[in-house]
Design a protein around this motif. Structure first.
Motif, PDB file in Angstrom:
ATOM      1  N   SER A  69     -23.980 -42.137 104.127  1.00 22.06           N
ATOM      2  CA  SER A  69     -24.714 -40.756 104.550  1.00 22.06           C
ATOM      3  C   SER A  69     -24.682 -39.926 103.208  1.00 22.06           C
ATOM      4  O   SER A  69     -24.713 -38.871 103.246  1.00 22.06           O
ATOM      5  CB  SER A  69     -23.514 -39.866 105.466  1.00 22.06           C
ATOM      6  OG  SER A  69     -23.607 -40.770 106.809  1.00 22.06           O
ATOM      7  N   ASP A  70     -25.004 -40.534 101.957  1.00 24.08           N
ATOM      8  CA  ASP A  70     -25.034 -39.835 100.967  1.00 24.08           C
ATOM      9  C   ASP A  70     -26.271 -39.988 100.369  1.00 24.08           C
ATOM     10  O   ASP A  70     -26.272 -39.880  98.971  1.00 24.08           O
ATOM     11  CB  ASP A  70     -23.862 -40.389  99.922  1.00 24.08           C
ATOM     12  CG  ASP A  70     -23.906 -41.973  99.665  1.00 24.08           C
ATOM     13  OD1 ASP A  70     -24.748 -42.678 100.157  1.00 24.08           O
ATOM     14  OD2 ASP A  70     -23.389 -42.473  98.726  1.00 24.08           O
ATOM     15  N   ASP A  99     -18.122 -42.102 100.226  1.00 23.13           N
ATOM     16  CA  ASP A  99     -18.925 -41.470 100.892  1.00 23.13           C
ATOM     17  C   ASP A  99     -18.671 -39.812 100.948  1.00 23.13           C
ATOM     18  O   ASP A  99     -19.431 -39.077 100.797  1.00 23.13           O
ATOM     19  CB  ASP A  99     -19.413 -42.034 102.175  1.00 23.13           C
ATOM     20  CG  ASP A  99     -20.856 -41.689 102.670  1.00 23.13           C
ATOM     21  OD1 ASP A  99     -21.369 -40.981 102.020  1.00 23.13           O
ATOM     22  OD2 ASP A  99     -21.113 -42.099 104.010  1.00 23.13           O
ATOM     23  N   ARG A 100     -17.381 -39.600 101.440  1.00 23.71           N
ATOM     24  CA  ARG A 100     -17.152 -38.206 101.726  1.00 23.71           C
ATOM     25  C   ARG A 100     -16.871 -37.457 100.330  1.00 23.71           C
ATOM     26  O   ARG A 100     -17.177 -36.423 100.448  1.00 23.71           O
ATOM     27  CB  ARG A 100     -15.597 -38.503 102.238  1.00 23.71           C
ATOM     28  CG  ARG A 100     -15.704 -38.678 103.898  1.00 23.71           C
ATOM     29  CD  ARG A 100     -16.173 -37.450 104.486  1.00 23.71           C
ATOM     30  NE  ARG A 100     -15.468 -36.449 104.476  1.00 23.71           N
ATOM     31  CZ  ARG A 100     -14.170 -35.828 104.893  1.00 23.71           C
ATOM     32  NH1 ARG A 100     -13.456 -36.939 105.852  1.00 23.71           N
ATOM     33  NH2 ARG A 100     -13.641 -34.945 104.533  1.00 23.71           N
ATOM     34  N   GLN A 134     -20.452 -36.526  99.723  1.00 22.55           N
ATOM     35  CA  GLN A 134     -21.146 -35.268 100.546  1.00 22.55           C
ATOM     36  C   GLN A 134     -20.396 -34.111 100.087  1.00 22.55           C
ATOM     37  O   GLN A 134     -20.938 -33.030 100.602  1.00 22.55           O
ATOM     38  CB  GLN A 134     -20.628 -35.683 101.746  1.00 22.55           C
ATOM     39  CG  GLN A 134     -21.488 -36.892 102.669  1.00 22.55           C
ATOM     40  CD  GLN A 134     -20.690 -37.553 103.747  1.00 22.55           C
ATOM     41  OE1 GLN A 134     -20.792 -36.588 104.981  1.00 22.55           O
ATOM     42  NE2 GLN A 134     -20.665 -38.528 104.129  1.00 22.55           N
TER      43      GLN A 134
END
Length: 634
Positions: free
Chosen positions: A134-135, A226-227, A230
């Motif tokens: 999700s990046d 990923d976190r 983000q």
């Protein structure tokens, strides 16, 4: 039962490996869940492939066959043994059994394993990622980045020691929250590749393609990265292509011969570390290592690699006495094969992933470390400034009364500041093995320790170059780093510690908000001395500039005496806002020495400046003053 015994792998697929040009080797060697066509329909299982060119026989054994032997076959002309095992599947444990030229059997883990058991067990694990990233926004921005002209403040950490017992998934919450609060642009992770010996901190790797299972599964590590992305935080990973350990179940003497390493111990062994040295002249080894570098960036979206111990790779006589090393073909001490390898990996990664960071930990004056390859350099983007680090820490450890006699220690780095693209490192290496924590390095009582550290870090954050500190330094951790016990977080609520931690938060915010502090790091146009020779007062002062004509003046007083009405020159007349004072009460300073929020420079020549003013600089403290071309921003 008839089926393709190699699971679709052919000799043609391996040509690039043998030529040294295959940089995605993880797609060919190792273990893969696969389906092949059988006489009665599709057959599911696992395809195994391993390079062992001098072996007489290779088998795979695992929990799918009761740890019995399943013979692999040699793919003609490749030195790679492969086989398809029906019924095996994801999460299966396995190892290779290799019978060498000497007839002895050796049990080996898979050099290409993508997941491994946690020490003290060491079986390889069949693993297929199912992670959905999700990046995209972060990656797109990274590809267009201009790293040298952007802020970079790096928080180096050991995942197991930051908060012991935390998993990748837990760190994805707690680490992201903390780094966001502190304001660092990047984290740098000490090696996460699988390693059996925890006190090695990951620098003795046995699973180059396998994120350590100590903290979870590979997709859990993907989630952590990923976190961080983000949240707008880059991820740099320590990478160790310089040497590998001698564990008999790992890479060393893999097929009974020196396969990944040199056979001659004068070329193939690091006696200091008890490890083997890669044979960089062998095509297959180059393919293995370049693929590994690309693997972390492709498969885990890592933003950069800090290459460990580059000096040990560059010199054939590294840590060796006369007669204990083999000169190169020209009779010199440079390791030409390692130099070619480093150039190749840097070229390839920058070509494949614009915006990636390649960083050298290189402790000598080897020329052109960050010079482009086409100009004869090694092609790194950045180099750790080990000279700045050594000199600065020597100065910091002096009692203030003696600092005036060693003033050159704190100024000399400007002589070579633009010779490379530098990162200023206060890393884990400086707070281990009896060197003492940063708190322990500074002489005298706690008030002076904390004040000196606040002054030092503001000096560091305003000096040309990017910044890196090791975890715990930001709140003045007192003990040396110990991976087994972790950080003493409880002290961060105490006087001095909390103020230092708040200072780091503000340093990062001011740094990111003021382009003069980073935009022209690698250009002499970004820096002007006010006074670099004020040894008697233990004081340094300079102005940083950006391309738009904004300025930040930085004055640091390493003396325990306050400086009141100190005359300084400035590039412009007018109001200069005091944006930092390390003696502020919010940092647990005295709050007594400041400039009431601003100073006014008058048009009157001072040295090489057209304007001048007088400032107050606190004892063992620093002041930053800002003059902006446009409206001031908070």
């Amino acid at each position: 039962m008839n089926y393709d015994q190699f699971g679709g792998l052919t000799g043609t697929d391996l040509q690039g490996f043998h030529q040294g040009g295959d940089t995605e080797l993880w797609k060919r060697l190792g273990s893969f869940v696969a389906t092949v066509d059988g006489e009665d329909g599709p057959i599911s299982g696992v395809r195994f492939a391993v390079w062992a060119p001098n072996a007489q026989q290779v088998q795979v054994t695992g929990d799918f066959n009761g740890w019995d032997a399943h013979d692999l076959a040699l793919i003609p002309g490749t030195g790679v043994w492969g086989g398809f095992v029906p019924g095996a599947g994801e999460d299966a444990l396995y190892k290779f059994r290799v019978r060498g030229v000497d007839g002895a059997w050796r049990e080996k883990v898979d050099p290409m394993a993508r997941f491994s058991e946690q020490a003290p067990t060491n079986a390889s694990i069949v693993y297929e990622s199912k992670y959905v990233w999700s990046d995209d926004e972060w990656i797109a921005r990274r590809e267009k980045s201009r790293a040298h002209a952007e802020p970079m403040s790096v928080y180096e950490l050991h995942l197991g020691g930051w908060r012991p017992g935390k998993s990748y998934l837990q760190l994805a919450d707690e680490l992201v929250e903390y780094i966001t609060w502190q304001g660092y642009t990047h984290v740098e992770l000490m090696p996460v590749a699988e390693h059996p010996y925890a006190p090695s901190w990951g620098y003795q790797v046995t699973g180059y393609f396998s994120p350590t299972s100590r903290f979870g599964k590979p997709d859990d590590f993907r989630y952590l990265v990923d976190r961080l992305h983000q949240a707008g935080i880059g991820v740099i990973l320590d990478w160790v292509p310089g040497h590998f350990p001698k564990d008999d179940w790992a890479l060393g003497r893999f097929d009974g011969t020196a396969l990944y390493e040199h056979a001659d111990p004068r070329q193939g062994e690091h006696r200091d570390w008890g490890t083997y040295i890669f044979n960089y002249g062998r095509n297959e080894v180059k393919s293995f290592l370049v693929s590994n570098a690309l693997y972390w960036i492709n498969e885990f979206h890592i933003d950069g690699l800090r290459v460990d111990a580059v000096a040990s790779m560059l010199y054939l006589d590294y840590s060796r006495e006369e007669g204990e090393w083999v000169p190169n073909e020209y009779g010199g001490r440079e390791n030409l094969e390692a130099i070619d390898f480093l150039r190749w990996v840097n070229l390839h990664l920058y070509e494949r992933h614009p915006g990636v960071l390649m960083i050298a930990e290189e402790s000598t004056s080897f020329p052109g470390v960050t010079k482009p390859v086409h100009e004869g350099g090694l092609g790194f983007g950045f180099k750790w400034n080990m000279g700045w680090m050594n000199d600065s820490l020597r100065y910091l450890e002096l009692d203030p009364v003696y600092r005036q006699y060693e003033h050159n220690l704190i100024t000399f780095a400007m002589v070579y500041a633009y010779s490379e693209n530098f990162i200023l490192p206060i890393s884990h290496d400086e707070v281990v093995h009896g060197k003492g924590s940063m708190m322990q390095k500074v002489p005298q009582d706690d008030w002076r320790k904390f004040a000196t550290l606040r002054a030092f870090y503001s000096f560091m954050w305003s000096f040309p170059g990017k910044q890196l500190i090791f975890m715990g330094s930001e709140f003045g951790s007192r003990p040396e780093f110990n991976e087994a016990t972790g950080l003493e977080w409880w002290v961060s609520d105490l006087w001095g510690h909390r103020g230092l931690q708040q200072l780091f938060r503000d340093l990062n915010a001011l740094y990111r908000a003021n382009a003069p502090l980073f935009e022209l790091d690698n250009s002499p146009e970004g820096f002007t001395w006010i006074r670099g020779d004020d040894a008697e007062r233990n004081t340094l002062s300079w102005v940083r500039h950006d391309e738009a004509g904004n300025h930040v003046a930085c004055i640091t007083n390493f003396s325990p005496e306050p400086l009141t009405d100190l005359p300084i020159g400035l590039p412009e007349a007018g109001v200069w806002e005091e944006i930092l004072n390390t003696d502020s009460a919010v940092y647990d300073g005295s709050g007594e020495f400041g400039n009431l929020g601003q100073v006014t420079a008058r048009e009157q020549p001072w040295g090489h400046f057209p304007a001048q003013t007088n400032v107050t600089v606190p004892p063992l403290g620093a002041v930053w003053l800002r003059r902006q071309a446009g409206p001031a921003t908070p």
